[in-house]
Design a protein around this motif. Sequence first.
Motif, mmCIF file in Angstrom:
data_model
loop_
_atom_site.group_PDB
_atom_site.id
_atom_site.type_symbol
_atom_site.label_atom_id
_atom_site.label_comp_id
_atom_site.label_asym_id
_atom_site.label_seq_id
_atom_site.Cartn_x
_atom_site.Cartn_y
_atom_site.Cartn_z
ATOM 1 N N ARG A 79 49.058 40.512 37.963
ATOM 2 C CA ARG A 79 48.379 41.544 38.759
ATOM 3 C C ARG A 79 48.606 41.260 40.237
ATOM 4 O O ARG A 79 49.251 40.281 40.601
ATOM 5 C CB ARG A 79 46.869 41.570 38.433
ATOM 6 C CG ARG A 79 46.157 40.252 38.680
ATOM 7 C CD ARG A 79 44.648 40.356 38.476
ATOM 8 N NE ARG A 79 44.003 40.969 39.606
ATOM 9 C CZ ARG A 79 42.965 40.422 40.269
ATOM 10 N NH1 ARG A 79 42.467 39.240 39.907
ATOM 11 N NH2 ARG A 79 42.424 41.039 41.282
ATOM 12 N N GLU A 104 42.031 36.064 48.817
ATOM 13 C CA GLU A 104 41.101 36.054 47.680
ATOM 14 C C GLU A 104 41.440 34.978 46.655
ATOM 15 O O GLU A 104 40.804 34.883 45.611
ATOM 16 C CB GLU A 104 41.029 37.442 47.041
ATOM 17 C CG GLU A 104 42.378 38.044 46.673
ATOM 18 C CD GLU A 104 42.288 39.469 46.159
ATOM 19 O OE1 GLU A 104 41.207 39.929 45.760
ATOM 20 O OE2 GLU A 104 43.338 40.137 46.132
ATOM 21 N N ASP A 150 36.991 38.081 44.168
ATOM 22 C CA ASP A 150 37.928 37.181 43.488
ATOM 23 C C ASP A 150 37.827 35.761 44.034
ATOM 24 O O ASP A 150 37.947 34.791 43.281
ATOM 25 C CB ASP A 150 39.369 37.699 43.629
ATOM 26 C CG ASP A 150 39.709 38.684 42.523
ATOM 27 O OD1 ASP A 150 39.518 38.334 41.350
ATOM 28 O OD2 ASP A 150 40.133 39.807 42.839
ATOM 29 N N ARG A 167 34.229 36.942 36.825
ATOM 30 C CA ARG A 167 33.464 38.070 37.377
ATOM 31 C C ARG A 167 32.870 38.929 36.283
ATOM 32 O O ARG A 167 31.841 39.553 36.453
ATOM 33 C CB ARG A 167 34.415 38.984 38.173
ATOM 34 C CG ARG A 167 34.688 38.552 39.534
ATOM 35 C CD ARG A 167 35.872 39.341 40.101
ATOM 36 N NE ARG A 167 35.538 40.711 40.447
ATOM 37 C CZ ARG A 167 36.354 41.500 41.131
ATOM 38 N NH1 ARG A 167 37.519 41.064 41.536
ATOM 39 N NH2 ARG A 167 36.012 42.733 41.417
HETATM 40 MG MG MG Z 1 40.236 41.207 44.351
#
Ligand code: MG
Length: 358
Positions: free
Chosen positions: A152, A231, A255, A265
């Motif tokens: 990602r 992050e 993050d 999360r």
């Molecule tokens: Mg993020």
Amino acid sequence: KPEMDDDYYTFMNWVDEYRDMGVRTNADSPEDSARAREFGAEGIGLCRTEHMFFGEDRIKAMRRMIISETDDERRDALMTLLPYQKKDFKEIFEVMDGLPVTIRLLDPPLHEFLPDEKEEIARVADELGIDHQKFSEIVRSLSEFNPMLGHRGCRLGITYPAITEMQTRAIIEAAVELKMEGKKVFPEIMVPLIGTPQEFHSQKLVIDEVAEEVFEEMEETVEYKVGTMIEIPRATLVAEKIAKEAEFFSFGTNDLTQMTFGYSRDDAGKFLKVYLDEGILQNDPFQVLDIEGVGQLVELATKKGREQNEKLKVGICGEHGGDPKSVAFCYKQGLNYVSCSPFRVPVARLAAAQAALE
Ligand code: MG
Ligand code: PEP
């Protein structure tokens, strides 16, 4: 328009007299952008683009990109999305009327755009004109044990440059068209999930190359900035190297909190309640910035980044950007702005003013 009386506006004007840190908003539609401006947002600090890919035609193009085997095929599939993305960005730029708009390149893992149930897989395979078995294999190959640490963020843009190319082209074409209509526009392109300076360098090359191409084609230019989310803990440790090329940092403290604590999360709720009840944690770290730990990383990266590049703009766009205690901490660190959801903008303005007074 927010249902507020005159006293609210009088009070918020006082607030802004004392506030010197910017307050932006996280918004990804013209409606949210307009609402946030009414609440006093001074720009968009985070425009997430993933939701823009879910309309019927759009998701089909995305899926066509995913099943493509070559970069050229991917490019062709994604280019059909260009008019949609351009319209998305143009509408938001228009509402923001020359205020900075930070658009984040695509962030989620690609399997989020794929079906996961057998019947749906068969239906989509027919729609795409691909063999069921082959499509099932593609779907399976994209599933990940740990998608939040998986394929990602910038990792997508690096493996599939066509994504970064299409989104950059949409942003820059939209901005140039508006400028040609005499409108003001100030785009900032943000790369997500950077952990190394090389990742940023490789994405910035693509972005600048596409922007140059568009400027030549349209015989007009616009000012734009390229920066990054901070992050991943590693990014904070090598921030001075990233700041050699990045024009801005935006702390993605959702993050950053997840990866610093090692708390998911999506799943931490199960034990966080007990941690809070037992006093192991004083606050939910996803709501109130953990100053003792994550805060040190924010401080470190801001310092390292600014030592390298004194003009570096620094903001925060995680949930913490709208939490008063976290806003006060950001003020102390000298951040240029906080960015939060539209409804939290007034609270962030107030917290920023109180921090300045203190
Ligand atoms: Mg993020
Ligand atoms: C973050 O990680 O803090 C962030 C703003 O991005 P997202 O919540 O979309 O991952």
